[in-house]
Design a protein around this motif. Sequence first.
Motif, PDB file in Angstrom:
ATOM      1  N   GLY A   1      36.022  71.996  15.810  1.00 45.90           N
ATOM      2  CA  GLY A   1      36.112  70.701  15.129  1.00 45.90           C
ATOM      3  C   GLY A   1      37.366  69.956  15.537  1.00 45.90           C
ATOM      4  O   GLY A   1      38.471  70.491  15.457  1.00 45.90           O
ATOM      5  N   GLU A   2      37.197  68.710  15.984  1.00 45.77           N
ATOM      6  CA  GLU A   2      38.348  67.942  16.463  1.00 45.77           C
ATOM      7  C   GLU A   2      39.362  67.680  15.364  1.00 45.77           C
ATOM      8  O   GLU A   2      40.570  67.577  15.623  1.00 45.77           O
ATOM      9  CB  GLU A   2      37.901  66.625  17.104  1.00 45.77           C
ATOM     10  CG  GLU A   2      37.268  65.613  16.172  1.00 45.77           C
ATOM     11  CD  GLU A   2      35.766  65.752  16.044  1.00 45.77           C
ATOM     12  OE1 GLU A   2      35.131  64.792  15.570  1.00 45.77           O
ATOM     13  OE2 GLU A   2      35.216  66.818  16.420  1.00 45.77           O
ATOM     14  N   ASP A   3      38.893  67.587  14.098  1.00 46.49           N
ATOM     15  CA  ASP A   3      39.832  67.335  13.001  1.00 46.49           C
ATOM     16  C   ASP A   3      40.714  68.547  12.715  1.00 46.49           C
ATOM     17  O   ASP A   3      41.921  68.412  12.485  1.00 46.49           O
ATOM     18  CB  ASP A   3      39.076  66.908  11.736  1.00 46.49           C
ATOM     19  CG  ASP A   3      37.881  67.797  11.401  1.00 46.49           C
ATOM     20  OD1 ASP A   3      37.572  68.726  12.186  1.00 46.49           O
ATOM     21  OD2 ASP A   3      37.274  67.571  10.346  1.00 46.49           O
ATOM     22  N   TYR A   4      40.131  69.741  12.763  1.00 43.18           N
ATOM     23  CA  TYR A   4      40.930  70.958  12.592  1.00 43.18           C
ATOM     24  C   TYR A   4      41.955  71.093  13.723  1.00 43.18           C
ATOM     25  O   TYR A   4      43.125  71.416  13.499  1.00 43.18           O
ATOM     26  CB  TYR A   4      40.034  72.198  12.581  1.00 43.18           C
ATOM     27  CG  TYR A   4      39.312  72.454  11.284  1.00 43.18           C
ATOM     28  CD1 TYR A   4      39.966  73.044  10.210  1.00 43.18           C
ATOM     29  CD2 TYR A   4      37.965  72.132  11.147  1.00 43.18           C
ATOM     30  CE1 TYR A   4      39.296  73.297   9.019  1.00 43.18           C
ATOM     31  CE2 TYR A   4      37.297  72.377   9.964  1.00 43.18           C
ATOM     32  CZ  TYR A   4      37.955  72.965   8.893  1.00 43.18           C
ATOM     33  OH  TYR A   4      37.290  73.210   7.720  1.00 43.18           O
ATOM     34  N   ILE A   5      41.509  70.857  14.959  1.00 42.89           N
ATOM     35  CA  ILE A   5      42.398  70.990  16.117  1.00 42.89           C
ATOM     36  C   ILE A   5      43.553  70.006  16.019  1.00 42.89           C
ATOM     37  O   ILE A   5      44.722  70.371  16.220  1.00 42.89           O
ATOM     38  CB  ILE A   5      41.612  70.769  17.428  1.00 42.89           C
ATOM     39  CG1 ILE A   5      40.592  71.890  17.629  1.00 42.89           C
ATOM     40  CG2 ILE A   5      42.570  70.699  18.617  1.00 42.89           C
ATOM     41  CD1 ILE A   5      39.534  71.575  18.661  1.00 42.89           C
ATOM     42  N   ALA A   6      43.245  68.756  15.709  1.00 43.02           N
ATOM     43  CA  ALA A   6      44.295  67.741  15.606  1.00 43.02           C
ATOM     44  C   ALA A   6      45.283  68.084  14.506  1.00 43.02           C
ATOM     45  O   ALA A   6      46.496  67.881  14.659  1.00 43.02           O
ATOM     46  CB  ALA A   6      43.669  66.365  15.356  1.00 43.02           C
ATOM     47  N   ALA A   7      44.788  68.630  13.404  1.00 43.83           N
ATOM     48  CA  ALA A   7      45.667  68.962  12.287  1.00 43.83           C
ATOM     49  C   ALA A   7      46.682  70.042  12.663  1.00 43.83           C
ATOM     50  O   ALA A   7      47.881  69.905  12.382  1.00 43.83           O
ATOM     51  CB  ALA A   7      44.837  69.412  11.080  1.00 43.83           C
ATOM     52  N   ILE A   8      46.229  71.116  13.307  1.00 50.58           N
ATOM     53  CA  ILE A   8      47.178  72.184  13.655  1.00 50.58           C
ATOM     54  C   ILE A   8      48.099  71.748  14.802  1.00 50.58           C
ATOM     55  O   ILE A   8      49.253  72.174  14.867  1.00 50.58           O
ATOM     56  CB  ILE A   8      46.474  73.519  13.971  1.00 50.58           C
ATOM     57  CG1 ILE A   8      45.455  73.386  15.107  1.00 50.58           C
ATOM     58  CG2 ILE A   8      45.819  74.082  12.727  1.00 50.58           C
ATOM     59  CD1 ILE A   8      44.815  74.724  15.496  1.00 50.58           C
TER      60      ILE A   8
ATOM     61  N   THR B   1      35.013  73.491  22.956  1.00 48.97           N
ATOM     62  CA  THR B   1      35.958  73.955  21.937  1.00 48.97           C
ATOM     63  C   THR B   1      35.904  73.057  20.714  1.00 48.97           C
ATOM     64  O   THR B   1      35.986  73.520  19.570  1.00 48.97           O
ATOM     65  CB  THR B   1      37.383  73.995  22.512  1.00 48.97           C
ATOM     66  OG1 THR B   1      37.432  74.946  23.579  1.00 48.97           O
ATOM     67  CG2 THR B   1      38.392  74.400  21.458  1.00 48.97           C
ATOM     68  N   ILE B   2      35.763  71.763  20.939  1.00 53.78           N
ATOM     69  CA  ILE B   2      35.650  70.828  19.818  1.00 53.78           C
ATOM     70  C   ILE B   2      34.393  71.119  19.005  1.00 53.78           C
ATOM     71  O   ILE B   2      34.420  71.106  17.767  1.00 53.78           O
ATOM     72  CB  ILE B   2      35.655  69.376  20.334  1.00 53.78           C
ATOM     73  CG1 ILE B   2      37.067  69.030  20.827  1.00 53.78           C
ATOM     74  CG2 ILE B   2      35.181  68.407  19.273  1.00 53.78           C
ATOM     75  CD1 ILE B   2      37.157  67.729  21.573  1.00 53.78           C
ATOM     76  N   LYS B   3      33.300  71.430  19.684  1.00 58.15           N
ATOM     77  CA  LYS B   3      32.067  71.790  18.982  1.00 58.15           C
ATOM     78  C   LYS B   3      32.269  73.058  18.159  1.00 58.15           C
ATOM     79  O   LYS B   3      31.758  73.187  17.041  1.00 58.15           O
ATOM     80  CB  LYS B   3      30.934  71.989  20.000  1.00 58.15           C
ATOM     81  CG  LYS B   3      29.592  72.319  19.374  1.00 58.15           C
ATOM     82  CD  LYS B   3      28.520  72.475  20.444  1.00 58.15           C
ATOM     83  CE  LYS B   3      27.166  72.823  19.812  1.00 58.15           C
ATOM     84  NZ  LYS B   3      26.107  72.988  20.850  1.00 58.15           N
ATOM     85  N   HIS B   4      33.039  73.991  18.697  1.00 57.56           N
ATOM     86  CA  HIS B   4      33.279  75.269  18.020  1.00 57.56           C
ATOM     87  C   HIS B   4      34.228  75.125  16.834  1.00 57.56           C
ATOM     88  O   HIS B   4      33.965  75.640  15.741  1.00 57.56           O
ATOM     89  CB  HIS B   4      33.869  76.281  19.017  1.00 57.56           C
ATOM     90  CG  HIS B   4      34.422  77.510  18.387  1.00 57.56           C
ATOM     91  ND1 HIS B   4      33.624  78.515  17.885  1.00 57.56           N
ATOM     92  CD2 HIS B   4      35.712  77.910  18.174  1.00 57.56           C
ATOM     93  CE1 HIS B   4      34.381  79.473  17.373  1.00 57.56           C
ATOM     94  NE2 HIS B   4      35.643  79.134  17.534  1.00 57.56           N
TER      95      HIS B   4
END
Length: 284
Positions: free
Chosen positions: A58-65, A53-56
């Motif tokens: 991005g860890e920065d997008y996930i952390a932001a939301i 999921t992180i590859k799909h």
Amino acid sequence: MALVNTEKMLNDAKLNGYAVGAFNIHNLETLKAVVKAAFEMNSPLILQTTPGTIKHAGEDYIAAIAKVASEKYDIPIALHLDHGNSFDIVVRCLRVGYTSAMFDGSMLPYEQNVAATKKVVEIAHAAGVTVEAELGNIVGVEDDMYVNEDANAFTDPKMAVDFVEKTGVDSLAIAIGTAHGLYKGEVRLDFDRLKEIRSLIDIPLVLHGASGVPDDLVRKAIELGINKLNIATELKIPFANAIKEVFENNPSESDPRKYLAPGEKSVEEVVKEKIKLFGCGGKA
């Protein structure tokens, strides 16, 4: 409320005999559904993402939301890396604000698993992040990892004691017969093994592959000492089915808002049922 690590929520669950749901999210819609459901149930919550999921996304997008959700809803929310399979991905997640991380060295020889996990624990604890590790192999498919049933090794209780002492992990995922993905036959869990592990280890215990496990077995596992349950497949299937239904009824639909919203709602309903089952409703 800012994102929190899992220490308090899992230790409260251990002390009071319930489990916290850890739900795999993949995009904005699944995250929103899970958080809204947890808020309505007044439940602590673990949002988790795999390396895939992180590859799909991005860890920065996930952390932001995830951070936006934690500020919007007044419940404890942890952002957890599920099945982190390298030191690098753990560090990347720590840098963007993940508050919990699983390092999965279960495929390594035992001593290598201990050494690698200890290294992750040292850097994570320095950042105030809790660490989960796995001992024993859980069959099935998780992202690109596949474990054949013939190679399955249940968690050895005495080895688990040694592992926890040497690594300093905060929680331990154990293998007692669950599987990632869909079950092919009757689910059989080794409750005697779980009881022995619980009697020897004082940290919270985690059960992966909880999707598809009958409710009575889930309740029994919690009663015997499981404090975190992972749900992924049981969210993906209704999300996909709800979207398919939209296109079956209206093949020309092109507005993502029209076909993603039913998927989001379907996930929300599943999460509410799981929170009821796990006993974590009202525990925020």
